[in-house]
Design an enzyme around this catalytic site. Structure first.
Site, PDB file in Angstrom:
ATOM      1  N   GLU A 273       5.487  -0.327 -11.393  1.00 59.73           N
ATOM      2  CA  GLU A 273       5.195  -1.642 -10.794  1.00 59.73           C
ATOM      3  C   GLU A 273       4.079  -1.536  -9.752  1.00 59.73           C
ATOM      4  O   GLU A 273       4.268  -1.929  -8.598  1.00 59.73           O
ATOM      5  CB  GLU A 273       6.458  -2.195 -10.120  1.00 59.73           C
ATOM      6  CG  GLU A 273       7.661  -2.329 -11.024  1.00 59.73           C
ATOM      7  CD  GLU A 273       8.957  -2.608 -10.252  1.00 59.73           C
ATOM      8  OE1 GLU A 273       8.934  -2.631  -9.005  1.00 59.73           O
ATOM      9  OE2 GLU A 273       9.997  -2.805 -10.905  1.00 59.73           O
ATOM     10  N   PRO A 274       2.917  -1.010 -10.094  1.00 61.26           N
ATOM     11  CA  PRO A 274       1.870  -0.875  -9.085  1.00 61.26           C
ATOM     12  C   PRO A 274       1.271  -2.238  -8.724  1.00 61.26           C
ATOM     13  O   PRO A 274       1.058  -3.087  -9.594  1.00 61.26           O
ATOM     14  CB  PRO A 274       0.819   0.000  -9.773  1.00 61.26           C
ATOM     15  CG  PRO A 274       1.034  -0.213 -11.229  1.00 61.26           C
ATOM     16  CD  PRO A 274       2.479  -0.551 -11.426  1.00 61.26           C
ATOM     17  N   GLY A 275       1.025  -2.439  -7.452  1.00 62.84           N
ATOM     18  CA  GLY A 275       0.343  -3.655  -7.007  1.00 62.84           C
ATOM     19  C   GLY A 275      -0.962  -3.278  -6.349  1.00 62.84           C
ATOM     20  O   GLY A 275      -2.052  -3.422  -6.899  1.00 62.84           O
ATOM     21  N   ARG A 276      -0.832  -2.689  -5.144  1.00 63.95           N
ATOM     22  CA  ARG A 276      -1.996  -2.345  -4.340  1.00 63.95           C
ATOM     23  C   ARG A 276      -3.004  -1.459  -5.080  1.00 63.95           C
ATOM     24  O   ARG A 276      -4.212  -1.668  -4.992  1.00 63.95           O
ATOM     25  CB  ARG A 276      -1.505  -1.597  -3.094  1.00 63.95           C
ATOM     26  CG  ARG A 276      -2.578  -1.321  -2.080  1.00 63.95           C
ATOM     27  CD  ARG A 276      -2.080  -0.339  -1.007  1.00 63.95           C
ATOM     28  NE  ARG A 276      -0.732  -0.558  -0.580  1.00 63.95           N
ATOM     29  CZ  ARG A 276      -0.385  -1.235   0.522  1.00 63.95           C
ATOM     30  NH1 ARG A 276      -1.303  -1.749   1.296  1.00 63.95           N
ATOM     31  NH2 ARG A 276       0.896  -1.385   0.843  1.00 63.95           N
ATOM     32  N   ARG A 312      -2.931  -8.076   7.625  1.00 66.79           N
ATOM     33  CA  ARG A 312      -2.539  -6.658   7.650  1.00 66.79           C
ATOM     34  C   ARG A 312      -2.922  -5.940   8.956  1.00 66.79           C
ATOM     35  O   ARG A 312      -2.100  -5.235   9.525  1.00 66.79           O
ATOM     36  CB  ARG A 312      -3.116  -5.905   6.442  1.00 66.79           C
ATOM     37  CG  ARG A 312      -2.702  -6.483   5.078  1.00 66.79           C
ATOM     38  CD  ARG A 312      -3.067  -5.574   3.904  1.00 66.79           C
ATOM     39  NE  ARG A 312      -2.278  -4.371   3.925  1.00 66.79           N
ATOM     40  CZ  ARG A 312      -2.696  -3.221   4.374  1.00 66.79           C
ATOM     41  NH1 ARG A 312      -3.933  -3.078   4.787  1.00 66.79           N
ATOM     42  NH2 ARG A 312      -1.890  -2.177   4.390  1.00 66.79           N
ATOM     43  N   TYR A 316       0.478  -4.786  10.730  1.00 69.33           N
ATOM     44  CA  TYR A 316       0.831  -3.364  10.603  1.00 69.33           C
ATOM     45  C   TYR A 316      -0.089  -2.460  11.422  1.00 69.33           C
ATOM     46  O   TYR A 316       0.051  -1.237  11.356  1.00 69.33           O
ATOM     47  CB  TYR A 316       0.736  -2.896   9.144  1.00 69.33           C
ATOM     48  CG  TYR A 316       1.389  -3.792   8.122  1.00 69.33           C
ATOM     49  CD1 TYR A 316       2.775  -3.933   8.078  1.00 69.33           C
ATOM     50  CD2 TYR A 316       0.621  -4.477   7.196  1.00 69.33           C
ATOM     51  CE1 TYR A 316       3.365  -4.749   7.140  1.00 69.33           C
ATOM     52  CE2 TYR A 316       1.213  -5.288   6.241  1.00 69.33           C
ATOM     53  CZ  TYR A 316       2.579  -5.420   6.220  1.00 69.33           C
ATOM     54  OH  TYR A 316       3.156  -6.228   5.294  1.00 69.33           O
ATOM     55  N   CYS A 343      -5.641 -18.264  18.192  1.00 72.31           N
ATOM     56  CA  CYS A 343      -5.236 -18.112  19.596  1.00 72.31           C
ATOM     57  C   CYS A 343      -4.120 -17.086  19.771  1.00 72.31           C
ATOM     58  O   CYS A 343      -2.994 -17.436  20.137  1.00 72.31           O
ATOM     59  CB  CYS A 343      -4.806 -19.465  20.139  1.00 72.31           C
ATOM     60  SG  CYS A 343      -6.078 -20.683  19.858  1.00 72.31           S
ATOM     61  N   GLU A 344      -4.400 -15.854  19.461  1.00 71.34           N
ATOM     62  CA  GLU A 344      -3.451 -14.752  19.651  1.00 71.34           C
ATOM     63  C   GLU A 344      -4.285 -13.520  19.971  1.00 71.34           C
ATOM     64  O   GLU A 344      -5.293 -13.259  19.294  1.00 71.34           O
ATOM     65  CB  GLU A 344      -2.694 -14.427  18.344  1.00 71.34           C
ATOM     66  CG  GLU A 344      -1.912 -15.562  17.759  1.00 71.34           C
ATOM     67  CD  GLU A 344      -0.411 -15.378  17.857  1.00 71.34           C
ATOM     68  OE1 GLU A 344       0.046 -14.351  18.383  1.00 71.34           O
ATOM     69  OE2 GLU A 344       0.289 -16.295  17.424  1.00 71.34           O
ATOM     70  N   TYR A 371      -2.383  -7.906  -0.915  1.00 75.68           N
ATOM     71  CA  TYR A 371      -1.728  -8.353   0.317  1.00 75.68           C
ATOM     72  C   TYR A 371      -2.736  -8.977   1.283  1.00 75.68           C
ATOM     73  O   TYR A 371      -2.614  -8.856   2.490  1.00 75.68           O
ATOM     74  CB  TYR A 371      -0.952  -7.196   0.967  1.00 75.68           C
ATOM     75  CG  TYR A 371      -0.007  -6.533  -0.019  1.00 75.68           C
ATOM     76  CD1 TYR A 371       1.093  -7.242  -0.513  1.00 75.68           C
ATOM     77  CD2 TYR A 371      -0.238  -5.247  -0.509  1.00 75.68           C
ATOM     78  CE1 TYR A 371       1.947  -6.674  -1.447  1.00 75.68           C
ATOM     79  CE2 TYR A 371       0.616  -4.674  -1.447  1.00 75.68           C
ATOM     80  CZ  TYR A 371       1.697  -5.393  -1.909  1.00 75.68           C
ATOM     81  OH  TYR A 371       2.529  -4.829  -2.838  1.00 75.68           O
TER      82      TYR A 371
HETATM   83  N1  LLP Z   1       7.857  -3.191  -6.703  1.00 76.64           N
HETATM   84  C1  LLP Z   1       8.620  -3.652  -5.696  1.00 76.64           C
HETATM   85  C2  LLP Z   1      10.059  -3.866  -5.923  1.00 76.64           C
HETATM   86  C3  LLP Z   1       8.053  -3.906  -4.438  1.00 76.64           C
HETATM   87  O1  LLP Z   1       8.817  -4.345  -3.443  1.00 76.64           O
HETATM   88  C4  LLP Z   1       6.663  -3.684  -4.240  1.00 76.64           C
HETATM   89  C5  LLP Z   1       6.041  -3.944  -2.947  1.00 76.64           C
HETATM   90  C6  LLP Z   1       5.901  -3.221  -5.335  1.00 76.64           C
HETATM   91  C7  LLP Z   1       6.537  -2.976  -6.542  1.00 76.64           C
HETATM   92  C8  LLP Z   1       4.433  -2.976  -5.251  1.00 76.64           C
HETATM   93  O2  LLP Z   1       4.106  -1.998  -4.315  1.00 76.64           O
HETATM   94  P1  LLP Z   1       2.592  -1.466  -4.216  1.00 76.64           P
HETATM   95  O3  LLP Z   1       2.277  -0.749  -5.515  1.00 76.64           O
HETATM   96  O4  LLP Z   1       1.709  -2.640  -4.024  1.00 76.64           O
HETATM   97  O5  LLP Z   1       2.624  -0.576  -3.047  1.00 76.64           O
HETATM   98  N2  LLP Z   1       2.438  -6.246   2.626  1.00 76.64           N
HETATM   99  C9  LLP Z   1       2.425  -4.797   2.669  1.00 76.64           C
HETATM  100  C10 LLP Z   1       2.992  -4.192   1.395  1.00 76.64           C
HETATM  101  C11 LLP Z   1       4.374  -4.686   1.071  1.00 76.64           C
HETATM  102  C12 LLP Z   1       4.889  -4.132  -0.241  1.00 76.64           C
HETATM  103  C13 LLP Z   1       6.139  -4.801  -0.648  1.00 76.64           C
HETATM  104  N3  LLP Z   1       6.670  -4.370  -1.930  1.00 76.64           N
HETATM  105  C14 LLP Z   1       1.015  -4.339   2.965  1.00 76.64           C
HETATM  106  O6  LLP Z   1       0.118  -5.175   3.109  1.00 76.64           O
HETATM  107  O7  LLP Z   1       0.755  -3.144   3.110  1.00 76.64           O
END
Ligand code: LLP
Length: 414
Positions: A273-276, A312, A316, A343-344, A371
């Site tokens: 499940e890659p996102g980033r 971000r 973070y 305004c922060e 993100y």
């Molecule tokens: N699968 C599940 C169940 C997740 O909760 C997440 C991310 C992913 C896959 C995808 O993860 P990735 O491959 O993108 O790392 N907002 C934060 C990141 C929060 C991630 C939440 N879950 C940021 O900007 O760094």
């Protein structure tokens, strides 16, 4: 590798000058490179060779329907966490049979909608969710495919806000209790057990925690097999990190090879499940310098994007590269805090950056494709900004800039 490069001192997105995009659509805006997105998806997909697998892009990272559609056309699956994400995936013309549904708080209406379209699998994270899915599937006269997201209690060694695989985190079923949940599920009339799942965190820059999690999950797979519960797939979640500054995360090929080695001769389809790692470096946020405010203590470059557009750094304390859209400034270099108009005091995009700046300059904040827009808000009544996707020498407006009137659409006077 991405397709944001300088040509004769001008920053390009693929074959289009970033300046030309701003002339057409204004500042600030998100710009994505289609070729980069596709390249990153293929890097995961091709790493598997003949091994059965499905890449389920994590929609939360960037959920614009043009992004989802681009990936769907490659054959991607999707990891969703809400009804909204399910509807987006469907609007992007993707196959519901390739959708996995994660998340700790699935509502009844969300489960019902997902069962009606026939998703691939629910990743169950709470005991009560299993009972709820069984009941709704019974009402609809269908069988629900499920997997349990187990919490392997592994330290992902990442920012505590995005670490999810430790005992103290709210995610997943306790690994010790997992066998009992599988036994309970096996006895339910409207449930089909199809897999097992874990996701230990995000922006991981080493393979070790993934392998530790895999080892623990495989123990459950084998214990279940001994009881006659045979799983079809193993979903290892997302979490592979990207280079924002000087991090050196493994390449997708290296990471997948390590996982396949860890998998040994277990005959399971692998889901990721890659996102980033797919969308992060496929996007930049472009912003204009509105004012320069040098003071005795700090130099502030006040830009037209803010924490509501990219949260971000504020949330973070994360570091993202800030580069000029046009090189060769005649101004001397200086240290600047790049801040927004919100305004922060926490509204900054970068601190102590060495840049040569003039009022009106354009800056690009790199690695903003994941993100970025999805975490944006209307704070300070700032309309959300436009998103543009570049494909070779063509630019496409994939989300219009919100209008001021849209800000209170749906609000009512007494
Ligand atoms: N699968 C599940 C169940 C997740 O909760 C997440 C991310 C992913 C896959 C995808 O993860 P990735 O491959 O993108 O790392 N907002 C934060 C990141 C929060 C991630 C939440 N879950 C940021 O900007 O760094």
């Amino acid at each position: 590798m991405d397709y944001f490069n300088y040509r004769e001192q001008r920053l390009f997105a693929e074959d289009v000058a970033v300046e030309d995009i701003i002339t057409e659509y204004g500042s600030p805006c998100y710009i994505y490179s289609k070729a980069t997105l596709e390249r990153h998806w293929h890097a995961f997909d091709s790493a598997f060779g003949k091994q059965a697998h499905l890449i389920c892009y994590a929609v939360k990272a960037n959920s614009n329907i043009a992004i989802l559609n681009t990936l769907a056309l490659l054959g991607s699956g999707f990891d969703i966490v809400s009804l909204g994400e399910l509807e987006r995936v469907l609007a992007a013309q993707s196959d519901p049979k390739k959708v996995v549904f994660s998340g700790v708080g699935k509502r009844e209406d969300e489960i019902r909608a997902a069962l009606k379209v026939g998703i691939r699998c629910f990743n169950i994270e709470v005991q009560g969710e299993l009972d709820r899915i069984n009941q709704i599937a019974g009402e609809l006269g269908v069988i629900a495919p499920v997997s349990f997201r187990v919490n392997p209690d592994v330290d992902a060694k990442t920012h505590p806000y995005i670490s999810t695989g430790l005992k103290e985190n709210k995610f997943g079923i306790d690994i010790e209790g997992a066998l009992d949940e599988y036994r309970r599920a096996a006895a339910m009339p409207h449930i089909e057990i199809v897999g097992i799942d874990c996701h230990i965190g995000s922006q991981l820059i080493e393979t070790r925690p993934f392998l530790d999690a895999l080892e623990r999950v495989l123990k459950i797979v084998n214990a279940l097999k001994a009881e006659g519960i045979v799983l079809h797939h193993l979903d290892l979640g997302g979490g592979l990190g990207i280079c924002y500054n000087d991090e050196t995360p493994p390449e997708p090929a290296e990471y997948v090879a390590a996982l396949l080695k860890g998998l040994g001769d277990n005959n399971l389809e692998i889901l990721l499940e890659p996102g980033r790692a797919i969308s992060g470096n496929a996007g930049i946020l472009v912003t204009k310098v509105e004012y320069l405010k040098p003071t005795e203590y700090k130099n502030f470059a006040i830009v037209d994007a803010a924490m509501n557009d990219l949260v971000r750094p504020s949330l973070y304390g994360s570091w993202q590269a800030i580069i000029p859209v046009q090189l060769g400034s005649k101004e001397p270099e200086n240290e600047w805090d790049v801040v927004g108009p919100v305004c922060e005091t926490g509204d900054f995009l970068g601190k102590d950056r060495r840049l040569a700046l003039s009022q009106g300059d354009l800056l690009a904040i790199r690695s903003s494709g994941a993100y970025g827009f999805t975490m944006s808000s209307n704070y300070n009544s700032r309309p959300r900004i436009a998103e543009i996707m570049v494909d070779g020498d063509r630019m496409h407006l994939i989300r219009e800039r919100e209008s001021v009137a849209q800000l209170w659409a749906g609000e009512h006077l007494l």
